[in-house]
Design a protein around this motif. Sequence first.
Motif, mmCIF file in Angstrom:
data_model
loop_
_atom_site.group_PDB
_atom_site.id
_atom_site.type_symbol
_atom_site.label_atom_id
_atom_site.label_comp_id
_atom_site.label_asym_id
_atom_site.label_seq_id
_atom_site.Cartn_x
_atom_site.Cartn_y
_atom_site.Cartn_z
ATOM 1 N N LEU A 1 56.911 12.847 17.080
ATOM 2 C CA LEU A 1 56.576 11.455 16.764
ATOM 3 C C LEU A 1 57.729 10.514 17.122
ATOM 4 N N PHE B 1 58.438 6.346 17.904
ATOM 5 C CA PHE B 1 58.674 5.745 16.599
ATOM 6 C C PHE B 1 60.174 5.702 16.305
ATOM 7 N N ILE C 1 59.842 7.881 10.842
ATOM 8 C CA ILE C 1 58.617 8.427 10.273
ATOM 9 C C ILE C 1 58.924 8.859 8.842
ATOM 10 N N LYS D 1 59.217 -0.104 14.464
ATOM 11 C CA LYS D 1 58.189 0.909 14.707
ATOM 12 C C LYS D 1 58.349 2.014 13.671
ATOM 13 N N GLY E 1 56.438 4.544 10.975
ATOM 14 C CA GLY E 1 55.160 5.196 10.699
ATOM 15 C C GLY E 1 55.238 6.130 9.519
ATOM 16 N N GLU E 2 54.127 6.809 9.269
ATOM 17 C CA GLU E 2 54.019 7.688 8.112
ATOM 18 C C GLU E 2 53.224 8.927 8.505
ATOM 19 N N LYS E 3 53.585 10.053 7.928
ATOM 20 C CA LYS E 3 52.877 11.305 8.204
ATOM 21 C C LYS E 3 52.652 12.055 6.893
#
Length: 315
Positions: free
Chosen positions: A108, A114, A117, A189, A191-193
């Motif tokens: 990612l 990104f 994350i 940028k 994000g998340e997981k």
Amino acid sequence: MDISVVIPLLNEEESLNELHNWIAKVMQSNCYSYEILFIDDGSTDTSWEVIEKLSEKDKNVKGIRFQKNYGKSQALNAGFKEVKGNVVITMDADLQDSPDEIPELYNLISKDGFDLISGWKKKRYDSKIRKNIPSKLFNAAARKTSGLKLHDFNCGLKAYKNEVVKNVDVNGEMHRYIPVLAKNAGFNKIGEKVVIHQARKYGVTKFGIDRFINGFLDLITIWFISKFGKRPMHLFGLLGTIMFIIGFLFAFYLGIDKLFIDTAGRLITQRPEFYISLITMVIGTQFFLAGFLGEIVLRTNKDKKRYSISNKINI
């Protein structure tokens, strides 16, 4: 180097060997070049001795030992200064974070571009009263104040571009808000997981009600810093000026009234407007001085030593 894994720890002697073997297996099966950096945050058990033995067997293992317990934020800060990997992954040492998540987190950052994350422990194995419910309240407040739509700010499992960790200053209890610090530093940028959360296998949780309270206090701090950290006079100076003007207007009114209107001969100190005037002018002056002092501190502040390192391995 592909990946740096940063692991802050406090009294986790039982889990370190298993965690190291698990991480090494994942790294080797994916042919990553890597380093594992353990930061011993003042452990009173044999955690440091375990790290020393691991470093003798595996040259990829590095260690930093604090003189005493300074907190997770200081441990991460020390680790971030030393890492060399293109992608930096943080995780806790209690085996509740799964190293099997590393390849996806790495991709990612390295392939999808990104900056950061953040893990989301959607299904948790913590006590609902001690951690789950406070965590939900805390995350809701963090989303509201920061504008970042993350579900789990406090998840220890995160991945970063190297540039991110080199440009954020983690102190106090700010490890919870690294995504916010990154956003404030211009890394947008984020994000998340969803990640696996495992039940604690060894030891006891370090979570207490004091950490919950401190988390909310730090949330207020980071909100203020993001809004006015570089211009405290804009807030305190404005509030001080408004308060002082209100007090001055009351004082002016009392003076005009005493000279030209009041025929009863009342003392000014017998009127409530006098105390309103006095208090608002004093508070206004204090606000103004707070802003002025804040500007001076901001311009003269030097980096101060926030922790003391007693030993290093392979660094």
